[in-house]
Design an enzyme around this catalytic site. Structure first.
Site, PDB file in Angstrom:
ATOM      1  N   LYS A 190       0.811  -1.081  -0.063  1.00 29.49           N
ATOM      2  CA  LYS A 190      -0.081   0.015   0.014  1.00 29.49           C
ATOM      3  C   LYS A 190       0.928   1.154   0.025  1.00 29.49           C
ATOM      4  O   LYS A 190       1.383   1.517   1.056  1.00 29.49           O
ATOM      5  CB  LYS A 190      -0.938   0.046   1.374  1.00 29.49           C
ATOM      6  CG  LYS A 190      -1.809   1.310   0.900  1.00 29.49           C
ATOM      7  CD  LYS A 190      -2.212   1.674   2.399  1.00 29.49           C
ATOM      8  CE  LYS A 190      -1.436   2.816   3.010  1.00 29.49           C
ATOM      9  NZ  LYS A 190      -1.421   3.969   2.149  1.00 29.49           N
ATOM     10  N   GLU A 268       9.486   0.514  11.462  1.00 31.19           N
ATOM     11  CA  GLU A 268      10.426   1.384  11.169  1.00 31.19           C
ATOM     12  C   GLU A 268       9.780   2.842  11.472  1.00 31.19           C
ATOM     13  O   GLU A 268       9.344   3.142  10.585  1.00 31.19           O
ATOM     14  CB  GLU A 268      11.092   1.467   9.682  1.00 31.19           C
ATOM     15  CG  GLU A 268      11.719  -0.158   9.667  1.00 31.19           C
ATOM     16  CD  GLU A 268      12.905  -0.401  10.444  1.00 31.19           C
ATOM     17  OE1 GLU A 268      13.491   0.622  10.804  1.00 31.19           O
ATOM     18  OE2 GLU A 268      13.322  -1.472   9.936  1.00 31.19           O
ATOM     19  N   CYS A 302      13.707   9.701   7.867  1.00 30.09           N
ATOM     20  CA  CYS A 302      13.477   9.213   9.309  1.00 30.09           C
ATOM     21  C   CYS A 302      15.133   9.178  10.087  1.00 30.09           C
ATOM     22  O   CYS A 302      14.840   9.557  11.086  1.00 30.09           O
ATOM     23  CB  CYS A 302      13.102   7.837   9.600  1.00 30.09           C
ATOM     24  SG  CYS A 302      13.886   6.788   8.686  1.00 30.09           S
ATOM     25  N   GLU A 400      10.080  14.734  15.530  1.00 33.64           N
ATOM     26  CA  GLU A 400      10.872  14.780  14.198  1.00 33.64           C
ATOM     27  C   GLU A 400      10.290  16.056  13.494  1.00 33.64           C
ATOM     28  O   GLU A 400       9.195  16.199  13.277  1.00 33.64           O
ATOM     29  CB  GLU A 400      10.128  13.533  13.631  1.00 33.64           C
ATOM     30  CG  GLU A 400      11.161  12.332  13.319  1.00 33.64           C
ATOM     31  CD  GLU A 400      10.815  11.454  12.493  1.00 33.64           C
ATOM     32  OE1 GLU A 400       9.337  10.918  12.414  1.00 33.64           O
ATOM     33  OE2 GLU A 400      11.522  10.844  11.788  1.00 33.64           O
TER      34      GLU A 400
HETATM   35  O1  SSN Z   1      13.523   7.620   6.029  1.00 33.65           O
HETATM   36  C1  SSN Z   1      13.484   6.400   5.914  1.00 33.65           C
HETATM   37  C2  SSN Z   1      14.592   5.726   5.370  1.00 33.65           C
HETATM   38  C3  SSN Z   1      16.038   6.563   4.859  1.00 33.65           C
HETATM   39  C4  SSN Z   1      16.711   5.323   5.027  1.00 33.65           C
HETATM   40  O2  SSN Z   1      16.514   4.310   4.558  1.00 33.65           O
HETATM   41  O3  SSN Z   1      18.022   5.668   5.001  1.00 33.65           O
END
Ligand code: SSN
Length: 499
Positions: A190, A268, A302, A400
């Protein structure tokens, strides 16, 4: 220019077949049962350029049944053949890199160079997991009772669901689907409402790579129907695994829903990542690495730097250099060659950044530059922003940021910096810059995060386990054995030997 449905596209592709505006279920391009659609918007202009089906809970069962039917045969396909399909997918994605990059630019807003960077990072996953498919192995051993032999075998879990974010849509899909398909699972993806077209292009190429019907289904939907569709996937009895990348708030909801049926979940989640720069760091190195990390995709990763702690001996000098470099950033549409930083992907991103800056200012922070929305061609642009005087009670310290807003905090001792860095509910990544090897080891052990970048601002790679601790989630994606293990069960066989 070419068109898609009623839209005149603002770009041209070498391979227009990549452009799909329907969901992909069991090898067919399908509309939602309701017939409703939602628009995909260019964050650089605010203009819609495509529409995709608004699927809801009623569309889930067909997709899951397709994936389940496929799983029955896909799980038995030899790992080598699964690897060959992953390699073929990998090479098709590489061949279509230019076009996929174009789609990424118009969906996420990121500059073209960054879109290329994302595809290079992403094909690391298809390549890596193609190799992993053939490395899935069990064990045989003699246990304490000497007339016995014990075996373990690894088997694919079943149908998996991937709920993916908009910031790195290609990378996040390939990181999840690569592992699932290598393990012998089938998957329903999704995509985020902001980035369905790039994910549908991947589905088109997966089909061309020879994956059987139902191995990779994609159900698109809009922001309103996302909770309903996601919950229906998480609750469906034939879904055995859910992998989610996104906010801690939503991750907790997913974990709760999946816990009703004890489904395996990989989460994650949010970052709030600290960076510690010590007096003895190589300033050029720290500047280059953290500048690239912080401003990549306008701060929307992230693992980006949320709080930058700089030791007092170099604080002023570092800040001065940072401000000077930040002033050189060219904010613009991702397709413009001169652009070094694109827009944020959603108008919500602008609102959040404004609110965080306002809260910090009201609590005594100093804004050195930026802090405002840029009105330009209808896009969602935000000024590169630098703030000091950051305090633990400010929202910007706790949440964040997900925007090009850089916060700097001065510290004196290692102990003080580690304590402040760890003073967060999250634990995705932390970064430290020092040339003192003993200190580096201490930081590696004492910083509370799943990934520690040491003299680097980029530790993400297909071969390295990716994942957080604390409220940044659990489970690992990428890396040897661990990522594929998220899609496997271990079965133990015990055999009694006669004679
Ligand atoms: O924002 C999340 C993933 C960033 C990354 O895989 O380096």
């Amino acid at each position: 220019m070419c068109s898609m449905g009623k839209y005149q596209l603002p770009f041209k592709l070498n391979n227009p077949d990549l452009l799909r505006n329907e969901s992909f279920v069991h090898g067919s391009w399908v509309k939602s049962k309701s017939g409703k659609t939602f628009e995909v918007v260019d964050p650089g202009t605010g203009q819609p350029w495509a529409e995709c089906p608004t699927n809801d809970a009623s569309d889930v069962d067909d997709a899951v049944k397709s994936s389940y039917e496929c799983f029955g045969s896909y799980r038995k396909i030899s790992p080598r053949v699964r690897a060959q399909m992953l390699f073929k997918w990998d090479s098709l994605i590489r061949e279509n890199k230019e076009d996929i990059a174009t789609i990424l630019v118009y969906e996420t807003g990121k500059p073209r160079a960054e879109a290329y960077g994302e595809i290079d990072y992403s094909t690391g996953f298809t390549w890596w997991f193609a190799g992993e498919a053939e490395r899935i192995q069990g064990t045989v051993f003699t246990p304490a009772l000497p007339d016995r032999r014990v075996f373990t075998i690894k088997q694919p879990l079943g149908v998996a669901a991937a709920l993916v974010p908009w910031n790195f849509p290609i990378a996040m899909v390939l990181r999840k689907a690569g592992a699932a398909l290598a393990a012998g699972c089938t998957m329903i993806v999704k995509p985020s409402p902001e980035t369905p077209i790039s994910v549908l292009a991947l589905a088109y190429l997966a089909d061309k790579a020879g994956f059987p019907k139902g191995a990779l289904n994609v159900l698109t939907t809009d922001l309103n129907k996302t909770p309903e569709l996601s919950e229906a996937l998480c609750r469906h009895p034939l879904i055995k695994k859910v992998s989610f990348t996104g906010s801690t708030r939503v991750g907790k909801l997913i974990a709760k829903i999946c816990s009703d049926n004890l489904k395996k979940v990989t989460l994650e989640l949010g970052g709030n990542c600290p960076v510690l720069i010590f007096d003895d760091a190589n300033i050029d190195q720290a500047m280059g690495q953290i500048f690239a990390l912080k401003y990549r995709h306008a701060g929307q990763a992230c693992i980006t730097a949320n709080r930058i702690y700089v030791q007092s001996g170099i604080f002023e000098k570092f800040l001065e250099r940072w401000n000077a470099e930040s002033k050189k950033i060219v904010v613009g549409h991702g397709s413009d060659k001169a652009t070094t930083m694109g827009p944020v992907t959603t108008p919500r991103g602008i609102q959040k950044a404004l609110a965080l800056v306002q809260d910090a200012k009201s609590k005594g922070a100093t804004v050195h530059m930026g802090g405002n929305k840029i009105s330009k061609n209808g896009g969602y642009f935000f000024e590169p922003t630098v703030i000091t005087g950051i305090k633990p009670d400010m929202d910007i310290t706790k949440e964040e940021i997900f925007a090009p807003v850089c916060t700097f905090i001065k510290f004196d001792t290692e102990e003080e910096a580690v304590k402040a860095a760890n003073d967060t509910s999250m634990g995705l990544a932390s970064y430290c810059f020092t040339k003192n090897v003993d200190r580096m080891w201490r930081l590696f052990e004492n910083l509370e995060a799943g990934m520690i970048g040491m003299n680097t601002g980029n530790s993400s790679a297909a071969e390295s386990p990716f994942g957080g601790i604390k409220q940044s989630g659990y489970g690992k994606e990428s890396g040897k054995d661990v990522a594929v293990a998220e899609y496997l069960i271990t079965k133990t066989g015990t055999f009694t030997l006669e004679g």
